[in-house]
Design a protein around this motif. Sequence first.
Motif, mmCIF file in Angstrom:
data_model
loop_
_atom_site.group_PDB
_atom_site.id
_atom_site.type_symbol
_atom_site.label_atom_id
_atom_site.label_comp_id
_atom_site.label_asym_id
_atom_site.label_seq_id
_atom_site.Cartn_x
_atom_site.Cartn_y
_atom_site.Cartn_z
ATOM 1 N N ARG A 107 0.858 -1.174 0.000
ATOM 2 C CA ARG A 107 0.000 0.000 0.000
ATOM 3 C C ARG A 107 0.906 1.240 0.000
ATOM 4 N N GLU A 108 0.416 2.296 -0.634
ATOM 5 C CA GLU A 108 1.240 3.487 -0.842
ATOM 6 C C GLU A 108 1.732 4.075 0.466
ATOM 7 N N GLU A 109 0.814 4.138 1.425
ATOM 8 C CA GLU A 109 1.195 4.752 2.692
ATOM 9 C C GLU A 109 2.219 3.905 3.448
ATOM 10 N N ILE A 110 2.136 2.528 3.280
ATOM 11 C CA ILE A 110 3.092 1.622 3.937
ATOM 12 C C ILE A 110 4.460 1.780 3.296
ATOM 13 N N GLN A 111 4.470 1.867 1.967
ATOM 14 C CA GLN A 111 5.727 2.037 1.247
ATOM 15 C C GLN A 111 6.387 3.359 1.629
ATOM 16 N N ASP A 112 5.564 4.391 1.824
ATOM 17 C CA ASP A 112 6.136 5.686 2.243
ATOM 18 C C ASP A 112 6.786 5.568 3.614
ATOM 19 N N SER A 113 6.145 4.804 4.517
ATOM 20 C CA SER A 113 6.715 4.638 5.857
ATOM 21 C C SER A 113 8.012 3.859 5.797
ATOM 22 N N VAL A 120 0.518 11.896 4.036
ATOM 23 C CA VAL A 120 -0.907 11.583 3.957
ATOM 24 C C VAL A 120 -1.240 11.238 2.515
ATOM 25 N N VAL A 121 -1.942 10.111 2.332
ATOM 26 C CA VAL A 121 -2.257 9.604 0.995
ATOM 27 C C VAL A 121 -3.770 9.561 0.823
ATOM 28 N N LEU A 122 -4.216 10.039 -0.332
ATOM 29 C CA LEU A 122 -5.630 9.944 -0.701
ATOM 30 C C LEU A 122 -5.756 8.876 -1.773
ATOM 31 N N ARG A 123 -6.566 7.849 -1.495
ATOM 32 C CA ARG A 123 -6.784 6.810 -2.498
ATOM 33 C C ARG A 123 -8.084 6.088 -2.186
ATOM 34 N N PHE A 124 -8.465 5.300 -3.189
ATOM 35 C CA PHE A 124 -9.710 4.546 -3.051
ATOM 36 C C PHE A 124 -9.455 3.254 -2.281
ATOM 37 N N SER A 125 -10.328 3.018 -1.290
ATOM 38 C CA SER A 125 -10.187 1.820 -0.463
ATOM 39 C C SER A 125 -11.022 0.691 -1.048
ATOM 40 N N ASP A 126 -10.351 -0.401 -1.441
ATOM 41 C CA ASP A 126 -11.081 -1.558 -1.960
ATOM 42 C C ASP A 126 -11.849 -2.245 -0.854
ATOM 43 N N THR A 127 -11.312 -2.144 0.360
ATOM 44 C CA THR A 127 -11.964 -2.808 1.494
ATOM 45 C C THR A 127 -13.278 -2.121 1.833
ATOM 46 N N LEU A 128 -13.250 -0.762 1.920
ATOM 47 C CA LEU A 128 -14.452 -0.018 2.304
ATOM 48 C C LEU A 128 -15.222 0.508 1.094
ATOM 49 N N ASP A 129 -14.615 0.350 -0.080
ATOM 50 C CA ASP A 129 -15.266 0.794 -1.322
ATOM 51 C C ASP A 129 -15.578 2.300 -1.289
ATOM 52 N N GLN A 130 -14.617 3.109 -0.873
ATOM 53 C CA GLN A 130 -14.769 4.557 -0.847
ATOM 54 C C GLN A 130 -13.401 5.222 -0.754
ATOM 55 N N MET A 131 -13.397 6.535 -1.033
ATOM 56 C CA MET A 131 -12.155 7.286 -0.951
ATOM 57 C C MET A 131 -11.806 7.496 0.507
ATOM 58 N N MET A 132 -10.485 7.271 0.828
ATOM 59 C CA MET A 132 -10.014 7.394 2.198
ATOM 60 C C MET A 132 -8.740 8.218 2.220
ATOM 61 N N MET A 133 -8.487 8.785 3.380
ATOM 62 C CA MET A 133 -7.239 9.530 3.620
ATOM 63 C C MET A 133 -6.403 8.705 4.602
ATOM 64 N N TYR A 134 -5.189 8.273 4.190
ATOM 65 C CA TYR A 134 -4.355 7.360 4.975
ATOM 66 C C TYR A 134 -3.076 8.052 5.440
ATOM 67 N N TYR A 135 -2.633 7.596 6.648
ATOM 68 C CA TYR A 135 -1.333 8.036 7.144
ATOM 69 C C TYR A 135 -0.789 6.914 8.042
ATOM 70 N N SER A 136 0.466 6.543 7.872
ATOM 71 C CA SER A 136 1.043 5.442 8.656
ATOM 72 C C SER A 136 2.418 5.840 9.190
ATOM 73 N N LEU A 137 2.746 5.243 10.327
ATOM 74 C CA LEU A 137 4.054 5.450 10.945
ATOM 75 C C LEU A 137 4.637 4.076 11.313
ATOM 76 N N PRO A 138 5.903 3.928 11.219
ATOM 77 C CA PRO A 138 6.527 2.634 11.607
ATOM 78 C C PRO A 138 6.516 2.447 13.147
ATOM 79 N N ILE A 139 6.268 1.157 13.538
ATOM 80 C CA ILE A 139 6.293 0.809 14.968
ATOM 81 C C ILE A 139 7.682 0.238 15.242
ATOM 82 N N GLU A 140 8.389 0.878 16.151
ATOM 83 C CA GLU A 140 9.757 0.469 16.453
ATOM 84 C C GLU A 140 9.890 0.203 17.956
#
Length: 585
Positions: A107-113, A120-140
């Motif tokens: 996923r784009e946001e995972i690759q960015d992390s 912050v990434v805007l893309r269509f969610s196949d799981t929820l079937d709608q546009m979503m705003m994503y942001y992820s951080l690595p857990i260390e």
Amino acid sequence: MKQRSIFTTLFSIFLVIILLSIGVSAIYSITTFNNFIYKIEKDRLVEKTEILLDLFPVEDIHNIEKVDRFTRAGINGQTRITVIDNSGVVLSDSIKDSETMDNHLYREEIQDSITGRSVVVLRFSDTLDQMMMYYSLPIEYKSKSLGFLRTSISVDLLEKRVQVVTITITIISIVLILLSVAICYIMTIKFSITINSIKRVAGCYAVGEFNNSLSENGPREIASLSKSINNMGNFLQERISTVVKQKNRYKSMLESMHEPVIRINNNFIIDEINRSAELLFNKKDKYTVGNNIRFLTDNEIFLEFVTLCLNENKSLVKIIPLSLDKKYHFQIHSSILYDADNNRLGILLVMNDLTEHVRLEGMRKEFVANVSHEIRTPATAIQGYIETLIHNDVSLEQREKFLKIIYRHSNRLNSIIDDLLMLAGLEKSDSSFQFEKFPVSDLISSATNIVSVKAEKSLIEIVFNIGENHQIYAHPLLAEQALTNLLSNSIKYSPKGSTIRISTRYIHGGLMVEVQDEGCGIPLENQEQIFERFYRVDRGRSRDQGGTGLGLSIVKRVMNIHGGNATLESKVDKGSTFRLFFPGE
């Protein structure tokens, strides 16, 4: 091309400006607010993710129960929480069952992390079937990457906020447009009314109607313009009034002139002509201004004079006969006309009627010639016979004959002098003659007594047909002289044994005295000149009768003094009828 009204033009311009300005402002505001809302949500999502990462139980990442409790904490909020391990397997999700979810490693946001640039990434969610705003951080944990904490929110919620803002801005813009259009419409209408008022008043001024004026209320510039136009109208009214007065004065002066006046431009076109000139050229019922001078007359002498004045550009004076029979003579003065810049405008012709002057001059010359001729004849005869008596021996019988001839010619010469003196006295003054009313029978009786001896010698009978109690208003001696001359004239030219009839009648408020004879008559072509001095139909017979040729001229002058007239009706070999009309008091 049809021109638009000032209202349409101004309102169209203002409408375009309003629509462009408010439309651009609305679009800019909507765009700015949209970007602002998304930026705020992005910042909140980043901030929330960082807080959740601090709260995440890192040491229990593989304790699914604890991780689920952590992710389920976001169910009551609007934020979706997802925990993913290093291999991309979803360990827990606050909305969906993790076991049913795909691997999220790419996923784009995972690759960015993974690359260390979380965004912050805007893309269509196949799981929820709608546009979503994503942001992820690595857990260390202890500098070792254990997985990824991802948060997301639905874009639909943001779009609803954006929609609310968009609708609000649109409504405000529409209200502003409507208010601006209304204000613009009112201002344009007022301005258009002002311009139309100025146009209407200016149109009235253009046709000479100065009773209208503009209101000087309103904005300073409009009030100043209105005041200037009103002042211009007053000034124009004064100037036009002055010009009209001057023109009317000039026109009345021109029309009141007895002399014909014509103004001709450089192209031989008539620019001005007075009534006297129109009557002279018999154009009183035709509009001559604007026509060529040849429209006025085809008299070549007159046209040559006009051409000469224009070609030589100088003032001239000439006496010109203006009729085919050369009966009417006019002295024409031409003057060159110039404008203020000394450019020639044309010529002005002023015509003085010299017809009477020419006629009188001709009469004077003819009179002098006639007097000289009439006096020379008896004077020459007297001189000849006297020289014969002085230088030659003549018999007593011849002497007596010569003396009788001399006596007869001297009497004729004396008669001519007496008649000339009488005619001169009559023409000298009219004011010294006093008229009175008396019976016409007294006048006729006195005149017939004077000529009775001549009538008896010629065996001529004088009969009367006098109205009862007819009165005449005249100068007794002058009236007697006129009637005596008529009777003497009738006796001279009537055959022996004929009759002369005298009658009277009232007509046109006056008295008519008629003398009718049975003489030789007067030809029609001679009747008009019969009352002129020294005029004779048969000169030889007149001299034989002892006439001076002035008797009928004296009759005409006497009648002129009385304000009446002397007329003649005659036919050859059938006699003549002379009529004397004496007006009443």
